[in-house]
Motif scaffolding. Structure first.
Motif, short mmCIF file in Angstrom:
data_model
loop_
_atom_site.label_atom_id
_atom_site.label_comp_id
_atom_site.label_asym_id
_atom_site.label_seq_id
_atom_site.Cartn_x
_atom_site.Cartn_y
_atom_site.Cartn_z
N PRO A 115 0.73 -1.31 0.12
CA PRO A 115 -0.02 -0.01 -0.07
C PRO A 115 0.85 1.40 -0.21
O PRO A 115 1.95 1.10 0.51
CB PRO A 115 -0.70 -0.08 1.20
N ASP A 116 0.39 2.30 -0.63
CA ASP A 116 1.28 3.49 -0.58
C ASP A 116 1.90 4.05 0.64
O ASP A 116 3.00 4.58 0.67
CB ASP A 116 0.55 4.54 -1.38
N ARG A 117 0.90 4.05 1.72
CA ARG A 117 1.48 4.42 2.79
C ARG A 117 2.47 3.78 3.29
O ARG A 117 3.43 4.30 3.96
CB ARG A 117 0.27 4.48 3.95
N LEU A 118 2.59 2.29 3.41
CA LEU A 118 3.58 1.57 3.74
C LEU A 118 4.80 1.63 2.81
O LEU A 118 5.90 1.68 3.26
CB LEU A 118 3.20 0.13 3.55
N LEU A 119 4.87 1.81 1.51
CA LEU A 119 5.84 2.18 0.66
C LEU A 119 6.37 3.64 0.89
O LEU A 119 7.70 3.45 1.23
CB LEU A 119 5.31 2.20 -0.73
N ARG A 120 5.73 4.56 1.27
CA ARG A 120 6.49 5.66 1.91
C ARG A 120 7.26 5.56 3.02
O ARG A 120 8.04 6.28 2.93
CB ARG A 120 5.40 6.62 1.85
N GLU B 259 11.38 6.07 3.60
CA GLU B 259 12.36 6.73 4.73
C GLU B 259 13.41 6.19 5.03
O GLU B 259 14.43 6.82 5.41
CB GLU B 259 11.23 7.31 5.93
N TYR B 260 13.45 4.75 5.24
CA TYR B 260 14.51 4.15 5.73
C TYR B 260 15.79 3.31 4.46
O TYR B 260 16.76 3.37 4.66
CB TYR B 260 14.15 2.85 6.58
N VAL B 261 14.87 3.19 3.48
CA VAL B 261 15.40 2.36 2.31
C VAL B 261 14.84 2.97 1.05
O VAL B 261 13.84 2.71 0.76
CB VAL B 261 15.53 1.07 2.36
N SER B 262 15.73 3.62 0.08
CA SER B 262 15.14 4.12 -0.90
C SER B 262 16.12 3.81 -2.30
O SER B 262 17.16 3.96 -2.13
CB SER B 262 15.08 5.55 -0.91
#
Length: 89
Positions: free
Chosen positions: A12-17, A21-24
């Motif tokens: 879900p978008d919320r979890l992806l965002r 924050e930690y790993v991109s």
């Protein structure tokens, strides 16, 4: 063969965002949710050593000396003593 999946297609978008924050842009391994088995459960080593140690305790109780058990099982004197003087778990 393991396949990689795009988090955007799964999460879900919320979890992806939150993850971004930690790993991109990095590869992230997510372990299975199942409980880890105790040492030796999968390979059978735990049951092998339990049987072996019970056999050593039985032979010691029957009068076989620690030295003789060291020779038979190719284990050190201290290892045999530890086996015969500790309870089976």
């Amino acid at each position: 063969m393991k396949t990689h999946k795009n988090a955007r297609d799964i999460l879900p978008d919320r979890l992806l965002r939150e993850l971004q924050e930690y790993v991109s842009g990095e590869t992230l391994y997510i372990p299975k949710a199942e409980e880890k088995k105790p040492w030796g459960e999968t390979s059978g080593a735990r049951s092998y050593y339990k049987r072996r140690n019970s056999e050593i305790r039985r032979k010691y109780a029957d009068g076989i000396t620690v030295d003789a058990l060291c020779e038979e099982y190719h284990l050190s004197y201290d290892t045999i003593r530890r086996i015969v003087y500790t309870e089976d778990k």
